[in-house]
Design an enzyme around this catalytic site. Structure first.
Site, PDB file in Angstrom:
ATOM      1  N   PRO A 188      63.772 -27.085  78.105  1.00  0.00           N
ATOM      2  CA  PRO A 188      63.993 -27.784  79.377  1.00  0.00           C
ATOM      3  C   PRO A 188      65.470 -27.904  79.710  1.00  0.00           C
ATOM      4  O   PRO A 188      66.284 -28.274  78.849  1.00  0.00           O
ATOM      5  CB  PRO A 188      63.361 -29.156  79.137  1.00  0.00           C
ATOM      6  CG  PRO A 188      62.283 -28.883  78.139  1.00  0.00           C
ATOM      7  CD  PRO A 188      62.839 -27.811  77.240  1.00  0.00           C
ATOM      8  N   CYS A 189      65.821 -27.570  80.964  1.00  0.00           N
ATOM      9  CA  CYS A 189      67.238 -27.463  81.318  1.00  0.00           C
ATOM     10  C   CYS A 189      67.695 -28.490  82.349  1.00  0.00           C
ATOM     11  O   CYS A 189      68.867 -28.517  82.703  1.00  0.00           O
ATOM     12  CB  CYS A 189      67.533 -26.062  81.867  1.00  0.00           C
ATOM     13  SG  CYS A 189      66.641 -25.666  83.398  1.00  0.00           S
ATOM     14  N   GLN A 190      66.793 -29.372  82.830  1.00  0.00           N
ATOM     15  CA  GLN A 190      67.199 -30.305  83.873  1.00  0.00           C
ATOM     16  C   GLN A 190      68.379 -31.171  83.445  1.00  0.00           C
ATOM     17  O   GLN A 190      69.267 -31.491  84.231  1.00  0.00           O
ATOM     18  CB  GLN A 190      66.014 -31.200  84.285  1.00  0.00           C
ATOM     19  CG  GLN A 190      64.947 -30.492  85.093  1.00  0.00           C
ATOM     20  CD  GLN A 190      63.963 -29.734  84.221  1.00  0.00           C
ATOM     21  OE1 GLN A 190      64.105 -29.688  83.001  1.00  0.00           O
ATOM     22  NE2 GLN A 190      62.965 -29.127  84.838  1.00  0.00           N
ATOM     23  N   PHE A 213      70.812 -30.351  81.648  1.00  0.00           N
ATOM     24  CA  PHE A 213      72.054 -29.586  81.549  1.00  0.00           C
ATOM     25  C   PHE A 213      72.539 -29.087  82.915  1.00  0.00           C
ATOM     26  O   PHE A 213      73.612 -28.520  83.024  1.00  0.00           O
ATOM     27  CB  PHE A 213      71.863 -28.375  80.628  1.00  0.00           C
ATOM     28  CG  PHE A 213      71.412 -28.735  79.242  1.00  0.00           C
ATOM     29  CD1 PHE A 213      72.190 -29.545  78.438  1.00  0.00           C
ATOM     30  CD2 PHE A 213      70.201 -28.285  78.750  1.00  0.00           C
ATOM     31  CE1 PHE A 213      71.782 -29.882  77.157  1.00  0.00           C
ATOM     32  CE2 PHE A 213      69.778 -28.605  77.477  1.00  0.00           C
ATOM     33  CZ  PHE A 213      70.567 -29.412  76.674  1.00  0.00           C
ATOM     34  N   ASN A 222      69.181 -20.474  78.873  1.00  0.00           N
ATOM     35  CA  ASN A 222      69.327 -21.776  79.514  1.00  0.00           C
ATOM     36  C   ASN A 222      70.357 -21.685  80.636  1.00  0.00           C
ATOM     37  O   ASN A 222      71.018 -20.659  80.803  1.00  0.00           O
ATOM     38  CB  ASN A 222      69.738 -22.853  78.500  1.00  0.00           C
ATOM     39  CG  ASN A 222      69.053 -24.188  78.769  1.00  0.00           C
ATOM     40  OD1 ASN A 222      69.241 -24.779  79.832  1.00  0.00           O
ATOM     41  ND2 ASN A 222      68.247 -24.651  77.820  1.00  0.00           N
TER      42      ASN A 222
END
Length: 348
Positions: free
Chosen positions: A73-75, A77, A114
């Site tokens: 999950p990249c939210q 970052f 990512n």
């Protein structure tokens, strides 16, 4: 080579792997709507719809090489999510689940993807920790920030890739940038249906024959396209759109039409951005929230238009309500970018 996709989402990495020649056999994804899309387009893959932290075993019977890939999950970052870009956000530590499966499966190859912010957040602490853990597992690593527009995707989208091999003798090199001119928005979208604000008919015939190489490649000789859905905006929002030229944003909207914004100066540059027809698109992230505007029409992008800009072929259908479809497209890894990296791995 067999592949396993962790945090698969709607399947961008899986599609790129398949296009490169990898047989994807298993995947894990928590979001139910993304799973519906993934299963519809990848019925041959054993998908586990579960929180990855609850999955204890991923046994794969094979005598051949295995690649484990995924994008945690990249939210947390994302540069547009400054509030959660810290070590205190537990979702920012999900990369450890990826490392856990690296440890248990010991695949010959690993690939982690990512957002660029993963490389930068907390002074690079998350990124450095990831490299340290993967090296501890015995992998020779290489990493690089790639822009999707350099690999045939009509979108300027930077992502960091980490690739590792258990064979210390392999010197992996990332794919070279394409020497061709980047694919533009108009080349990607020109043959798609003309749509209105709030368009709700999913399947429609194409407007005309595909002219660009890119459109022909994604159209696949189909007679109709799916996911031609557009968010219905208010008359006020549509009026705002009418004042914005290609490449412009909320700053081009007359102040009198922005009265509901308490502090107009705090709008970020991605709000009300009209795409430039003869250039690659800006990032297709949360394109409904950012209100990305069609280059010629006063409306938001359709799900299919955003999917084209992400390099999904037209036979890849997204499931769920329009909001879920938009989220799935925006979160996905562009398949063409993924394919280029997977091909480089296979040729190593």
């Amino acid at each position: 080579m067999l592949g396993i996709d962790l945090f698969s989402g709607a399947g961008g990495l899986t599609l790129g792997a398949k296009q490169a020649g990898i047989e994807v056999v298993k995947a894990i994804e928590f979001d139910r709507e993304s799973c519906n899309t993934y299963c519809h387009n990848n019925p041959d893959v054993d998908l586990i719809n579960e929180d990855i932290r609850n999955v204890k075993d991923l046994a794969v019977t094979t005598n051949g090489p295995l690649i484990l890939f995924g994008g945690p999950p990249c939210q947390g970052f994302s540069t547009s999510n400054q509030r959660n870009r810290s070590v205190k956000n537990q979702n920012n530590w999900m990369f450890k689940e990826y490392v856990r499966f690296v440890h248990s499966l010991k695949p010959q190859w690993i690939l982690m993807e990512n957002v660029k912010g993963f490389y930068e957040t907390a002074g690079g602490a998350f990124f450095a920790k990831t490299l340290k853990l993967l090296e501890k597992e015995g992998y020779k690593l290489n990493y690089k920030i790639l822009n999707a527009s350099d690999y045939g995707v009509p979108q300027s989208r930077s992502r960091v890739f980490i690739v590792g091999s258990l064979n210390k003798g392999i010197d992996f090199k990332f794919p070279e940038k394409s020497t061709a001119k980047p694919v533009s928005v108009i080349e990607a979208l020109d043959d798609l249906p003309v749509l209105d604000n709030g368009a709700a008919k999913c399947i429609l015939p194409y407007k005309k024959e595909a002219e660009s190489k890119f459109a022909k490649q994604l159209r696949l000789e189909k007679e109709t396209s799916s996911n031609n859905l557009v968010t219905r905006n208010s008359a006020l929002v549509i009026e705002r759109y009418s004042h914005i030229p290609q490449g412009g944003n909320w700053e081009n909207v007359p102040e009198g039409l922005m009265g509901n914004y308490k502090n107009r100066s705090r709008c970020h540059t991605g709000i009300y951005r009209r795409l430039i027809a003869d250039e690659p698109s800006v990032v297709i992230g949360n394109f409904r929230k950012n209100m990305l505007i069609h280059p010629f029409e006063d409306r938001g992008l359709s799900v299919r238009e955003a999917a084209r800009l992400q390099s999904f072929p037209d036979n890849y259908e997204f499931k769920g309500s329009i909001g879920f479809q938009q989220q799935q497209v925006g979160n996905a890894v562009p398949p063409m970018l993924a394919k280029a990296v997977f091909q480089a791995i296979l040729h190593s």
